[in-house]
Design an enzyme around this catalytic site. Structure first.
Site, PDB file in Angstrom:
ATOM      1  N   HIS A 320     -17.297  44.825   6.887  1.00  0.00           N
ATOM      2  CA  HIS A 320     -18.311  44.034   7.782  1.00  0.00           C
ATOM      3  C   HIS A 320     -17.653  42.643   7.811  1.00  0.00           C
ATOM      4  O   HIS A 320     -16.694  42.103   7.453  1.00  0.00           O
ATOM      5  CB  HIS A 320     -19.692  43.795   7.107  1.00  0.00           C
ATOM      6  CG  HIS A 320     -19.694  43.181   5.797  1.00  0.00           C
ATOM      7  ND1 HIS A 320     -19.599  41.761   5.520  1.00  0.00           N
ATOM      8  CD2 HIS A 320     -19.696  43.615   4.556  1.00  0.00           C
ATOM      9  CE1 HIS A 320     -19.728  41.430   4.463  1.00  0.00           C
ATOM     10  NE2 HIS A 320     -19.853  42.330   3.650  1.00  0.00           N
ATOM     11  N   CYS A 338     -17.272  45.052  -0.972  1.00  0.00           N
ATOM     12  CA  CYS A 338     -17.255  45.315   0.693  1.00  0.00           C
ATOM     13  C   CYS A 338     -15.735  44.950   1.145  1.00  0.00           C
ATOM     14  O   CYS A 338     -14.977  44.369   0.471  1.00  0.00           O
ATOM     15  CB  CYS A 338     -18.165  44.705   1.359  1.00  0.00           C
ATOM     16  SG  CYS A 338     -19.646  45.019   1.036  1.00  0.00           S
TER      17      CYS A 338
END
Length: 393
Positions: A320, A338
């Site tokens: 992301h 992430c």
């Protein structure tokens, strides 16, 4: 005198015939061929049978005759539509136009005629099973979708499956490019299928689950049959190198992009292993809120708005946009697990990706992706362990 001559001639002719007969012995009395035996009928479902699978078609075996007709009626005597289909030289099956019902009485009547036109009739009354529960399987990927080469086939059940072997025998996967794929149980109510290596690109796949009328065990029976077809698109395989702080994106083996990134920190490392984009319990989102649910958060879990996010596991790992970590991207690991990119690069990645694209994480101090990571840890399982997970192995 003329009459006498005629009589003499007649006697002479008669005498010649008698002599001829005498030469060959006394003539045998006329005899007829033996009567044809009656046709014999054998029905596959014995009269009075109960707990019969509604997917089990009645079969009729005929000897010493030809089958005339097979009819099936329900408990009220109403005829059930169906058609005959040969099984072998002596056996035919009666297949219903629509599935028989669970917990219902039926009567099958068959007639056959012998060579001498003697008619034989056999009748069998039976009752189909009444399940404790009927389970309707869900299948992923969805019908008509295009997915990446890392997308496994997944079949989900509402109830734990006791007879896993019976289920596997009624699941088939066909592909336009043949593979060595095998089913493997990843839980009591979930079975996955994948090849030993990623799917071949540009492959059409059809999954057939013929589970109606199948005993799943413990009183649970299959509710419906299902068929799903999907297409495996281009081979998008990315490598996220946590040690080098780079995300290298390939299509068909060709490098398209190498992005600076920031992976999980030492305290919250990204898991190594082959992840698949679109995995997990959250769909990818353009604008959204990254909310790691209680009980599944890494230490220091958080809730924050993100851009262009695609999940890659149920550990809360996403690719992301993270504008707050741009300065660390390419040089250090600061995320909660992430893959952090700039918004611009995350957008390119988001637009490029398809569900099932592979992200191979390497160089992380974290462990390897495993069952706690959710639906898509399949490729992290060694092939011999994967095949051992089949109930038919």
């Amino acid at each position: 005198m003329l009459v006498a001559a005629v009589l003499a001639l007649v006697d002479g002719c008669t005498g010649a015939s008698s002599d001829a007969a005498g030469d060959s012995g006394t003539a045998s009395p006329s005899s007829s061929a033996p009567a044809a035996p009656p046709a014999q009928l054998a029905l596959s479902i014995a009269d009075g049978s109960t707990d019969v699978s509604p997917a089990q078609p009645p079969e009729v075996d005929v000897t010493d005759g030809e089958l005339d007709d097979v009819t099936v009626t329900d408990g009220s005597g109403a005829p059930v539509a169906g058609a005959l289909a040969p099984v072998d030289a002596d056996t035919v099956a009666w297949n219903p136009a629509e599935d028989l019902a669970y917990g219902t009485a039926y009567t099958v009547t068959a007639t056959a005629a012998s060579a001498g036109d003697q008619v034989t009739t056999e009748t069998s009354a039976f009752t189909t099973v009444t399940p404790r529960l009927q389970d309707k399987p869900d299948i992923g990927p969805l019908d008509g979708t295009t997915v990446g080469v890392g997308m496994p086939v997944r079949v989900f059940f509402d109830e734990p499956v006791t007879d896993k072997a019976a289920v596997e025998r009624h699941l088939t996967v066909t592909s336009s490019t043949p593979t060595d794929g095998v089913w493997s149980w990843v839980g009591a109510s979930e079975v996955h299928f994948r090849p030993s290596t990623y799917w071949p690109a540009d492959t059409d796949v059809t999954v057939t689950a013929d589970l109606f009328g199948v005993d799943l065990g413990d009183g649970v029976w299959g509710k419906v049959d299902r068929t799903v077809s999907f297409h495996v698109g281009e081979a998008h395989v990315s490598v996220a190198d946590a040690a080098a702080h780079t995300l290298t994106v390939r299509s068909g083996g060709e490098v398209l992009q190498t992005f600076p990134m920031s992976a999980g920190s030492e305290a919250n490392p990204t898991h190594n292993g082959a992840h698949a984009r679109g995995a997990g319990e959250v769909r990818r989102h353009h604008h959204g809120l990254l909310d790691l649910r209680p009980g599944r958060r890494p230490p220091g879990g958080y809730r924050t708005p993100v851009e262009f996010a695609t999940p890659i596991s149920n550990y809360g790992e996403f690719v992301h946009g993270a504008p707050w970590s741009v300065r660390q991207q390419g040089s250090s690991k600061v995320s909660h697990g992430c893959i952090n990119l700039s918004d611009e690069r995350a957008r390119w990645s988001y637009d490029f990706s398809q569900p099932g694209d592979v992200v191979e994480v390497v160089g992380s101090v974290g462990g390897t992706l495993g069952p706690a990571g959710g639906d898509f840890y399949d490729w992290a399982v060694p092939w011999d362990q994967w095949t051992a997970g089949s109930a038919l192995s």
